[in-house]
Scaffold this motif. Structure first.
Motif, PDB file in Angstrom:
ATOM      1  N   LEU A 108       0.823  -1.207   0.000  1.00 39.89           N
ATOM      2  CA  LEU A 108       0.000   0.000   0.000  1.00 39.89           C
ATOM      3  C   LEU A 108       0.862   1.264   0.000  1.00 39.89           C
ATOM      4  N   PRO A 109       0.417   2.319  -0.685  1.00 44.32           N
ATOM      5  CA  PRO A 109       1.119   3.609  -0.585  1.00 44.32           C
ATOM      6  C   PRO A 109       1.044   4.130   0.848  1.00 44.32           C
ATOM      7  N   TYR A 110       2.065   4.871   1.239  1.00 37.38           N
ATOM      8  CA  TYR A 110       2.100   5.390   2.609  1.00 37.38           C
ATOM      9  C   TYR A 110       0.878   6.234   2.930  1.00 37.38           C
ATOM     10  N   GLY A 111       0.395   7.021   1.975  1.00 37.32           N
ATOM     11  CA  GLY A 111      -0.767   7.874   2.231  1.00 37.32           C
ATOM     12  C   GLY A 111      -1.975   7.084   2.705  1.00 37.32           C
ATOM     13  N   ASP A 112      -2.186   5.881   2.150  1.00 40.35           N
ATOM     14  CA  ASP A 112      -3.319   5.047   2.568  1.00 40.35           C
ATOM     15  C   ASP A 112      -3.183   4.633   4.033  1.00 40.35           C
ATOM     16  N   VAL A 113      -1.965   4.288   4.419  1.00 37.10           N
ATOM     17  CA  VAL A 113      -1.722   3.870   5.801  1.00 37.10           C
ATOM     18  C   VAL A 113      -1.909   5.058   6.748  1.00 37.10           C
ATOM     19  N   TYR A 114      -1.328   6.189   6.374  1.00 28.54           N
ATOM     20  CA  TYR A 114      -1.438   7.397   7.210  1.00 28.54           C
ATOM     21  C   TYR A 114      -2.896   7.775   7.453  1.00 28.54           C
ATOM     22  N   PHE A 115      -3.690   7.833   6.392  1.00 24.53           N
ATOM     23  CA  PHE A 115      -5.087   8.245   6.545  1.00 24.53           C
ATOM     24  C   PHE A 115      -5.914   7.203   7.286  1.00 24.53           C
ATOM     25  N   ALA A 116      -5.548   5.934   7.172  1.00 23.19           N
ATOM     26  CA  ALA A 116      -6.247   4.897   7.928  1.00 23.19           C
ATOM     27  C   ALA A 116      -6.081   5.144   9.427  1.00 23.19           C
ATOM     28  N   GLY A 117      -4.854   5.449   9.848  1.00 21.42           N
ATOM     29  CA  GLY A 117      -4.618   5.747  11.258  1.00 21.42           C
ATOM     30  C   GLY A 117      -5.352   6.988  11.714  1.00 21.42           C
ATOM     31  N   LEU A 118      -5.439   7.983  10.833  1.00 22.01           N
ATOM     32  CA  LEU A 118      -6.130   9.219  11.154  1.00 22.01           C
ATOM     33  C   LEU A 118      -7.635   8.971  11.314  1.00 22.01           C
ATOM     34  N   ARG A 119      -8.217   8.238  10.358  1.00 22.86           N
ATOM     35  CA  ARG A 119      -9.656   7.945  10.412  1.00 22.86           C
ATOM     36  C   ARG A 119     -10.033   7.141  11.642  1.00 22.86           C
ATOM     37  N   LEU A 120      -9.189   6.167  11.972  1.00 20.67           N
ATOM     38  CA  LEU A 120      -9.491   5.253  13.072  1.00 20.67           C
ATOM     39  C   LEU A 120      -9.066   5.804  14.435  1.00 20.67           C
ATOM     40  N   GLY A 121      -8.463   6.977  14.431  1.00 17.37           N
ATOM     41  CA  GLY A 121      -8.005   7.555  15.698  1.00 17.37           C
ATOM     42  C   GLY A 121      -6.940   6.702  16.362  1.00 17.37           C
ATOM     43  N   GLN A 122      -6.101   6.061  15.559  1.00 17.77           N
ATOM     44  CA  GLN A 122      -5.105   5.136  16.075  1.00 17.77           C
ATOM     45  C   GLN A 122      -3.813   5.873  16.387  1.00 17.77           C
ATOM     46  N   PHE A 123      -3.858   6.746  17.388  1.00 18.47           N
ATOM     47  CA  PHE A 123      -2.670   7.484  17.799  1.00 18.47           C
ATOM     48  C   PHE A 123      -2.833   7.960  19.230  1.00 18.47           C
ATOM     49  N   ASN A 124      -1.706   8.178  19.883  1.00 17.59           N
ATOM     50  CA  ASN A 124      -1.721   8.727  21.246  1.00 17.59           C
ATOM     51  C   ASN A 124      -1.867  10.236  21.229  1.00 17.59           C
ATOM     52  N   PHE A 125      -1.137  10.879  20.298  1.00 22.77           N
ATOM     53  CA  PHE A 125      -1.290  12.323  20.136  1.00 22.77           C
ATOM     54  C   PHE A 125      -0.809  12.737  18.759  1.00 22.77           C
ATOM     55  N   GLN A 126      -1.319  13.885  18.313  1.00 20.02           N
ATOM     56  CA  GLN A 126      -0.926  14.477  17.044  1.00 20.02           C
ATOM     57  C   GLN A 126      -0.058  15.704  17.297  1.00 20.02           C
ATOM     58  N   LEU A 127       0.668  16.084  16.270  1.00 22.01           N
ATOM     59  CA  LEU A 127       1.374  17.349  16.280  1.00 22.01           C
ATOM     60  C   LEU A 127       0.586  18.363  15.460  1.00 22.01           C
ATOM     61  N   SER A 128       1.020  19.610  15.504  1.00 21.97           N
ATOM     62  CA  SER A 128       0.266  20.669  14.834  1.00 21.97           C
ATOM     63  C   SER A 128       0.214  20.491  13.324  1.00 21.97           C
ATOM     64  N   ASP A 129       1.164  19.737  12.753  1.00 22.69           N
ATOM     65  CA  ASP A 129       1.158  19.517  11.301  1.00 22.69           C
ATOM     66  C   ASP A 129       0.405  18.250  10.910  1.00 22.69           C
ATOM     67  N   PHE A 130      -0.269  17.619  11.907  1.00 20.86           N
ATOM     68  CA  PHE A 130      -1.082  16.404  11.719  1.00 20.86           C
ATOM     69  C   PHE A 130      -0.255  15.124  11.619  1.00 20.86           C
ATOM     70  N   SER A 131       1.041  15.195  11.891  1.00 23.71           N
ATOM     71  CA  SER A 131       1.795  13.975  12.141  1.00 23.71           C
ATOM     72  C   SER A 131       1.259  13.362  13.434  1.00 23.71           C
ATOM     73  N   TYR A 132       1.474  12.063  13.607  1.00 25.82           N
ATOM     74  CA  TYR A 132       1.008  11.464  14.864  1.00 25.82           C
ATOM     75  C   TYR A 132       1.937  10.347  15.337  1.00 25.82           C
ATOM     76  N   PHE A 133       1.804  10.050  16.649  1.00 23.75           N
ATOM     77  CA  PHE A 133       2.630   9.041  17.312  1.00 23.75           C
ATOM     78  C   PHE A 133       1.763   7.915  17.846  1.00 23.75           C
ATOM     79  N   GLN A 134       2.328   6.713  17.786  1.00 26.00           N
ATOM     80  CA  GLN A 134       1.716   5.533  18.399  1.00 26.00           C
ATOM     81  C   GLN A 134       2.728   4.929  19.380  1.00 26.00           C
ATOM     82  N   PHE A 135       2.257   4.597  20.590  1.00 23.46           N
ATOM     83  CA  PHE A 135       3.096   3.938  21.583  1.00 23.46           C
ATOM     84  C   PHE A 135       2.332   2.754  22.161  1.00 23.46           C
ATOM     85  N   SER A 136       2.936   1.564  22.097  1.00 23.27           N
ATOM     86  CA  SER A 136       2.274   0.354  22.596  1.00 23.27           C
ATOM     87  C   SER A 136       3.207  -0.428  23.505  1.00 23.27           C
ATOM     88  N   PHE A 137       2.641  -0.914  24.596  1.00 20.56           N
ATOM     89  CA  PHE A 137       3.367  -1.710  25.584  1.00 20.56           C
ATOM     90  C   PHE A 137       2.586  -2.994  25.818  1.00 20.56           C
TER      91      PHE A 137
END
Length: 230
Positions: A47-76
């Motif tokens: 898959l192109p990276y854009g598809d993966v990025y937007f999937a995470g955005l749609r599903l809210g699969q992140f701990n926090f976003q930055l102002s430019d809409f980058s986001y982080f995931q942390f799992s333990f």
């Protein structure tokens, strides 16, 4: 690193980007659970990276976003199984301005979530910074093939850059800040008359590095002489 230390470090990672002035509010101050819907995108290397990025955005699969809409995931999962990821926003400056406007419309209630994501996915993409994933997984260690502590760069998935230390969430965030948000990082640099350089964030990164536990030698000896550069 136990679970309590993980969560404290995660909060510290967000606090660091708040200090830089580019963090949006924390969404999930805890370990992200496995999301099968997102993994269908994230684990598909075709898959192109854009598809993966937007999937995470749609599903809210992140701990926090930055102002430019980058986001982080942390799992333990356990002390021997952690995963961090940085999903950079694939937008140029003009696209960023459009996204900022869309976000304001969403916050005001002028558009709903579905419309926001539909419009956002029509924004032209600009691939600059790469996806970065860090993993420490003892169970998946394979001598000379699969380092216990390693970094993935981009979407290839089979590249594993060996790390001797086990990164904390805060250490991972600091490295991202230093390498990919340089203007904000350098804002606190003080240059001396003798060409000396002092940077408070560099000092913080050095201190955090000291908190990162070294991988046991029996799970690093092969990597150390085969393809690790120090």
């Amino acid at each position: 690193m136990n679970e309590r230390e993980f969560h404290q470090s995660l909060i510290g990672a967000h606090a660091f980007f708040k200090d830089l002035g580019i963090a949006r509010p924390m969404v999930a101050p805890r370990s992200l659970p496995v999301n099968p819907s997102f993994n269908k995108f994230a684990l598909d290397t075709e898959l192109p990276y854009g598809d993966v990025y937007f999937a995470g955005l749609r599903l809210g699969q992140f701990n926090f976003q930055l102002s430019d809409f980058s986001y982080f995931q942390f799992s333990f999962a356990t002390s021997d199984d952690v995963r961090y990821a940085f999903y950079p926003a694939p937008f140029g400056a003009k696209a960023q301005a459009r996204l900022d406007l869309l976000h304001q419309l969403l916050l005001r209630g002028d558009i709903d979530e579905e419309a926001y994501h539909t419009f956002a996915e029509e924004v032209p993409l600009n691939y600059g910074r790469p996806l970065l994933r860090y993993e420490y997984n003892v169970g998946q260690y394979k001598l000379g093939l699969h380092p216990a502590s390693h970094l993935h760069i981009g979407t290839f998935g089979d590249d594993r850059w060996a790390f001797q230390r086990q990164l904390t969430p805060r250490a991972f965030a600091l490295i991202i800040g230093k390498l990919y948000f340089r203007p904000h990082w350098e804002a606190v640099t003080v240059n001396g008359e003798d060409d000396s350089r002092e940077n408070e964030f560099d000092r913080i990164l050095l201190e955090e590095r000291r908190q990162c536990v070294i991988t046991p030698q029996h799970m690093f000896s092969e990597e150390e002489h085969a393809f690790f550069f120090s």
